[in-house]
Write an enzyme that holds these catalytic residues in place. Structure first.
Site, PDB file in Angstrom:
ATOM      1  N   GLU A   1      -5.437 -32.376 -37.314  1.00 19.42           N
ATOM      2  CA  GLU A   1      -5.239 -33.177 -36.564  1.00 19.42           C
ATOM      3  C   GLU A   1      -6.846 -33.727 -36.309  1.00 19.42           C
ATOM      4  O   GLU A   1      -7.093 -32.484 -35.155  1.00 19.42           O
ATOM      5  CB  GLU A   1      -3.594 -33.886 -35.876  1.00 19.42           C
ATOM      6  CG  GLU A   1      -2.837 -34.317 -36.468  1.00 19.42           C
ATOM      7  CD  GLU A   1      -2.645 -35.161 -37.190  1.00 19.42           C
ATOM      8  OE1 GLU A   1      -3.092 -36.044 -37.718  1.00 19.42           O
ATOM      9  OE2 GLU A   1      -1.361 -34.880 -37.875  1.00 19.42           O
TER      10      GLU A   1
ATOM     11  N   ASP B   1     -10.863 -35.749 -38.717  1.00 19.06           N
ATOM     12  CA  ASP B   1     -11.510 -36.996 -39.275  1.00 19.06           C
ATOM     13  C   ASP B   1     -12.349 -37.161 -39.197  1.00 19.06           C
ATOM     14  O   ASP B   1     -13.004 -36.868 -39.263  1.00 19.06           O
ATOM     15  CB  ASP B   1     -10.281 -37.977 -39.980  1.00 19.06           C
ATOM     16  CG  ASP B   1      -9.998 -38.272 -39.495  1.00 19.06           C
ATOM     17  OD1 ASP B   1      -9.007 -38.502 -37.790  1.00 19.06           O
ATOM     18  OD2 ASP B   1      -9.084 -39.811 -39.135  1.00 19.06           O
TER      19      ASP B   1
ATOM     20  N   GLY C   1       3.191 -43.549 -35.320  1.00 17.27           N
ATOM     21  CA  GLY C   1       2.248 -42.177 -36.043  1.00 17.27           C
ATOM     22  C   GLY C   1       1.869 -42.111 -37.159  1.00 17.27           C
ATOM     23  O   GLY C   1       2.134 -41.272 -37.861  1.00 17.27           O
ATOM     24  N   LEU C   2       3.372 -43.692 -37.821  1.00 18.38           N
ATOM     25  CA  LEU C   2       2.726 -43.070 -39.741  1.00 18.38           C
ATOM     26  C   LEU C   2       2.326 -43.855 -40.142  1.00 18.38           C
ATOM     27  O   LEU C   2       2.051 -45.063 -41.903  1.00 18.38           O
ATOM     28  CB  LEU C   2       4.288 -42.977 -39.977  1.00 18.38           C
ATOM     29  CG  LEU C   2       5.577 -42.334 -39.625  1.00 18.38           C
ATOM     30  CD1 LEU C   2       6.913 -42.823 -40.517  1.00 18.38           C
ATOM     31  CD2 LEU C   2       5.048 -40.671 -40.004  1.00 18.38           C
TER      32      LEU C   2
ATOM     33  N   SER D   1       1.591 -47.696 -39.726  1.00 18.38           N
ATOM     34  CA  SER D   1       1.675 -48.809 -40.016  1.00 18.38           C
ATOM     35  C   SER D   1       0.625 -49.727 -40.010  1.00 18.38           C
ATOM     36  O   SER D   1       0.215 -50.663 -41.175  1.00 18.38           O
ATOM     37  CB  SER D   1       2.783 -49.127 -39.261  1.00 18.38           C
ATOM     38  OG  SER D   1       2.699 -49.197 -38.219  1.00 18.38           O
TER      39      SER D   1
ATOM     40  N   ASP E   1      -6.155 -42.742 -42.015  1.00 13.11           N
ATOM     41  CA  ASP E   1      -4.716 -43.270 -42.437  1.00 13.11           C
ATOM     42  C   ASP E   1      -5.030 -44.393 -43.738  1.00 13.11           C
ATOM     43  O   ASP E   1      -3.934 -44.712 -44.368  1.00 13.11           O
ATOM     44  CB  ASP E   1      -4.463 -43.884 -41.635  1.00 13.11           C
ATOM     45  CG  ASP E   1      -4.045 -43.096 -39.758  1.00 13.11           C
ATOM     46  OD1 ASP E   1      -4.094 -41.396 -40.346  1.00 13.11           O
ATOM     47  OD2 ASP E   1      -4.342 -43.144 -38.593  1.00 13.11           O
TER      48      ASP E   1
ATOM     49  N   TYR F   1      -6.818 -41.641 -27.266  1.00 10.73           N
ATOM     50  CA  TYR F   1      -7.455 -41.205 -28.074  1.00 10.73           C
ATOM     51  C   TYR F   1      -9.319 -41.645 -28.673  1.00 10.73           C
ATOM     52  O   TYR F   1      -9.822 -41.095 -28.697  1.00 10.73           O
ATOM     53  CB  TYR F   1      -7.492 -42.477 -30.120  1.00 10.73           C
ATOM     54  CG  TYR F   1      -7.302 -42.219 -31.409  1.00 10.73           C
ATOM     55  CD1 TYR F   1      -6.507 -40.817 -32.153  1.00 10.73           C
ATOM     56  CD2 TYR F   1      -8.450 -43.012 -31.447  1.00 10.73           C
ATOM     57  CE1 TYR F   1      -6.795 -40.978 -33.215  1.00 10.73           C
ATOM     58  CE2 TYR F   1      -9.449 -42.203 -32.992  1.00 10.73           C
ATOM     59  CZ  TYR F   1      -8.378 -41.567 -33.570  1.00 10.73           C
ATOM     60  OH  TYR F   1      -8.603 -41.270 -35.116  1.00 10.73           O
TER      61      TYR F   1
END
Ligand code: GLA
Length: 373
Positions: A20, A23, A110-111, A113, A158, A208
């Site tokens: 996490e 990247d 957090g998946l 979308s 993602d 972020y």
């Protein structure tokens, strides 16, 4: 619903097993595409307008393909506009069309979308323009949309997972080279459980982006001492050698990244060897680091992960995705999953007042295209 459309195009949400906030530091990540996805039913309409509608919303939005840069403030449709614009800027044909969107990735979970929407939009545009597309290019353009249009200076994880996922496999993706190894998700007596903390997100983008800037500051300082191109180039022993050159907060951020990169490597090995205890332990370590050093968890994700970790049938649990809300991923003995859910729901509710939600999702393919007519 889809009777009058020519194609059904899907792209996946994703869960990240581990790796996490690595990247955008050139590190490896270990995500998997989910059966929670965005589906676009699409047909060309012979105009210069993309008409958007949704299965779950009453809204209808029209985007002029010649003015795609003007839709940044739309509540719905901004991701599609951004994705179409970046695809167009890359020299691809963007035709007028009707798109019906059906998104089963919960928003703000957090998946990913947003990645699922961006990737499926671009793939749908390519399909109706009769263009063969490279899923990696689609992922890169979708990432550009997220960065330049939606304003989140994200990495590639993602969008790559959403586009290039493979059923039954996690993806060990090197974000520096974009080399990807597919690793079968074989968990023996265990299963992954995804749980949403249900805390509404706020200010996620700015927090972020701030984390990302802090890793860039760390890199700049470290480059004065050692020859590295990105933070992920630094080994744990080199980090120990140079860490005192960094101010405290920046040092904590960099420490997370360097050790998390090492955990990704060990986690992929543990998965390959079927060593669930080690994999679980690494998930717990990752969460602790994201909480204490990277500070992207918050009270709710901490309560959720620690409630999970306290259940005997749970080998490990951590937040997944960008953080500040969203989901955890837990590795739980299959026989204990029902008891686990009950325990976590109750303990978490007692501590935070929120009702956790559990998702039953499989590990699925990235982009899929089906001809309907
Ligand atoms: C978000 C970003 C990704 C990645 C994760 C944290 O999901 O979109 O690029 O940085 O956060 O690992």
């Amino acid at each position: 619903m889809n009777g009058n459309y020519d194609y059904k195009v899907t792209a996946a949400g994703r869960v990240n097993v581990i790796g996490e906030h690595t990247d955008y530091c050139g590190g490896k990540v270990f995500p998997a595409a989910l059966s929670l996805k965005n589906t676009v039913y699409v047909r060309a309409n012979g105009t210069n307008v993309i008409n958007l509608s949704w299965t779950t919303l009453p809204d209808k939005v029209s985007l002029d393909v010649n003015k795609l840069d003007g839709y940044k403030n739309l509540k719905y449709g901004n991701y599609q506009a951004g994705a179409a614009l970046m695809w167009q800027r890359a020299g691809h044909k963007v035709l007028g069309c009707d798109m019906l969107m059906d998104c089963t990735v919960p928003f703000g979970s957090g998946l990913s979308s947003s990645a699922a929407i961006e990737v499926s939009t671009i793939a749908a545009l390519a399909v109706i323009a009769d263009e063969k597309f490279d899923p990696v290019e689609v992922a890169l353009k979708a990432q550009q949309a997220e960065r330049e249009y939606a304003g989140v200076n994200c990495g590639i994880m993602d969008q790559y997972a959403s586009a290039c996922g493979k059923a039954g496999n996690a993806m060990l993706l090197d974000c520096k080279t974009l080399e990807c190894e597919y690793v079968p998700v074989v968990l023996g007596d265990y299963a992954f459980v995804i749980t949403n903390c249900k805390k509404p997100h706020n200010l996620v983008e700015s927090k972020y982006n701030e984390r990302r800037t802090q890793t860039e500051e760390a890199l700049e300082i470290l480059q004065k001492h050692t020859d590295i191109k990105c933070l992920a180039d630094l080994s744990v022993s080199e980090f120990i050698k140079y860490s005192s050159t960094l101010p405290e907060v920046i040092r904590n951020r960099a420490r997370h990244v360097v050790y998390e990169c090492d955990r990704v490597r060990r986690a992929a090995a543990a998965m390959r060897e079927g060593d669930m205890k080690t994999l679980g332990k690494l998930l717990n370590e990752s969460h602790k680091s994201l909480s204490d050093l990277y500070e992207v968890t918050g009270k709710e994700l901490d309560a959720l992960a620690y409630a999970a970790q306290s259940y005997p049938a749970c080998a490990g649990s951590r937040m997944t995705g960008g953080g500040f809300g969203g989901c955890t991923i837990s590795l739980v003995e299959k026989d204990g999953v029902e008891g686990f859910k009950k325990h976590v729901y109750e303990k978490y509710k007692e501590q935070t007042g929120y009702s956790a939600e559990f998702y039953d999702a499989d590990i699925s393919d990235g982009i899929t295209v089906t001809r309907l007519n």
